[in-house]
Design a protein around this motif. Sequence first.
Motif, short mmCIF file in Angstrom:
data_model
loop_
_atom_site.label_atom_id
_atom_site.label_comp_id
_atom_site.label_asym_id
_atom_site.label_seq_id
_atom_site.Cartn_x
_atom_site.Cartn_y
_atom_site.Cartn_z
N ARG A 12 0.83 -1.21 0.00
CA ARG A 12 0.00 0.00 0.00
C ARG A 12 0.87 1.26 0.00
NH1 ARG A 12 -4.94 -0.26 1.90
NH2 ARG A 12 -4.38 -1.97 3.28
N ARG A 13 1.92 1.26 0.82
CA ARG A 13 2.83 2.42 0.89
C ARG A 13 3.55 2.67 -0.43
NH1 ARG A 13 6.72 1.28 5.27
NH2 ARG A 13 8.11 1.80 3.59
N ILE A 14 4.06 1.61 -1.03
CA ILE A 14 4.79 1.72 -2.30
C ILE A 14 3.87 2.23 -3.40
CG2 ILE A 14 5.95 0.40 -4.12
CD1 ILE A 14 7.04 -1.41 -1.81
N ILE A 15 2.69 1.63 -3.50
CA ILE A 15 1.73 2.04 -4.54
C ILE A 15 1.28 3.47 -4.31
CG2 ILE A 15 -0.58 1.63 -5.46
CD1 ILE A 15 -0.08 -1.37 -4.98
N SER A 16 0.97 3.84 -3.08
CA SER A 16 0.51 5.20 -2.78
C SER A 16 1.54 6.24 -3.17
CB SER A 16 0.16 5.34 -1.30
OG SER A 16 -0.95 4.54 -0.98
N ALA A 17 2.81 5.97 -2.89
CA ALA A 17 3.89 6.91 -3.25
C ALA A 17 4.00 7.05 -4.76
CB ALA A 17 5.21 6.45 -2.65
N ALA A 18 3.90 5.94 -5.48
CA ALA A 18 4.01 5.98 -6.94
C ALA A 18 2.80 6.68 -7.56
CB ALA A 18 4.14 4.56 -7.49
N ILE A 19 1.62 6.46 -7.00
CA ILE A 19 0.40 7.12 -7.49
C ILE A 19 0.51 8.63 -7.26
CG2 ILE A 19 -2.07 7.44 -7.04
CD1 ILE A 19 -2.22 4.39 -6.60
N LYS A 20 1.01 9.01 -6.11
CA LYS A 20 1.17 10.44 -5.80
C LYS A 20 2.02 11.12 -6.87
CE LYS A 20 2.56 13.57 -2.13
NZ LYS A 20 3.10 13.68 -0.77
N PRO A 45 -4.39 1.96 -4.30
CA PRO A 45 -3.87 0.65 -3.90
C PRO A 45 -4.97 -0.34 -3.53
CG PRO A 45 -3.28 2.33 -2.27
CD PRO A 45 -3.97 3.02 -3.39
N GLU A 46 -6.15 0.16 -3.20
CA GLU A 46 -7.26 -0.72 -2.80
C GLU A 46 -7.95 -1.33 -4.01
OE1 GLU A 46 -7.91 -1.49 0.34
OE2 GLU A 46 -6.34 -0.13 0.98
N TRP A 47 -8.41 -2.56 -3.86
CA TRP A 47 -9.18 -3.23 -4.90
C TRP A 47 -10.62 -2.74 -4.84
CZ3 TRP A 47 -6.65 -6.08 -8.38
CH2 TRP A 47 -5.39 -6.57 -8.04
N GLN A 48 -11.23 -2.49 -6.01
CA GLN A 48 -12.59 -1.96 -6.07
C GLN A 48 -13.40 -2.70 -7.13
OE1 GLN A 48 -12.44 2.60 -5.77
NE2 GLN A 48 -10.47 2.03 -6.67
N THR A 49 -14.70 -2.84 -6.88
CA THR A 49 -15.59 -3.45 -7.86
C THR A 49 -16.01 -2.38 -8.88
OG1 THR A 49 -17.60 -2.92 -6.62
CG2 THR A 49 -16.53 -5.04 -6.13
N VAL A 105 -5.90 0.43 -10.64
CA VAL A 105 -4.96 0.95 -11.62
C VAL A 105 -3.76 1.47 -10.84
CG1 VAL A 105 -4.58 2.74 -13.34
CG2 VAL A 105 -6.74 1.49 -13.31
N ILE A 106 -2.58 0.98 -11.21
CA ILE A 106 -1.36 1.35 -10.46
C ILE A 106 -0.22 1.62 -11.45
CG2 ILE A 106 -2.04 0.06 -8.42
CD1 ILE A 106 -0.01 -2.09 -9.25
N PRO A 107 0.77 2.38 -11.02
CA PRO A 107 1.97 2.55 -11.86
C PRO A 107 2.65 1.20 -12.07
CG PRO A 107 1.87 4.26 -10.19
CD PRO A 107 0.80 3.25 -9.84
#
Length: 115
Positions: A12-20, A45-49, A105-107
């Motif tokens: 979550r931390r890694i994805i959040s930093a990359a998204i930022k 970072p969270e999964w969503q329907t 969707v993530i980097p």
Amino acid sequence: MIHRPSVPYKERRIISAAIKKVKQDGRFDKSDSQLCRVICVACNPEWQTLEELERRVQISFRTRDSQTAISARLREVSPIRHGVMKQSTKVKNETTGRFTWFYRVIPPVCGEGGQ
């Protein structure tokens, strides 16, 4: 009952930093584009329907994009063209035997070959 896929704290931390960083670049600020709206709300970072993504688009942009349209836009997401990639996973409901699909969707640096 459906159990949402968990996201470990480190991931979550890694994805959040990359998204930022991606969002600071201003790549998806155009709310007039359906694809940009979908990427903006799914970039998390969270999964969503699809239902949750539909609701987030409506709240964030005061416009309604259908689940069918959101699904189509998610299929268009490309790491080369957009700098992000779609990941999907499914979870089986043990009571009904049916699957629920989750998306994010993530980097690309954060994912390992998303679907």
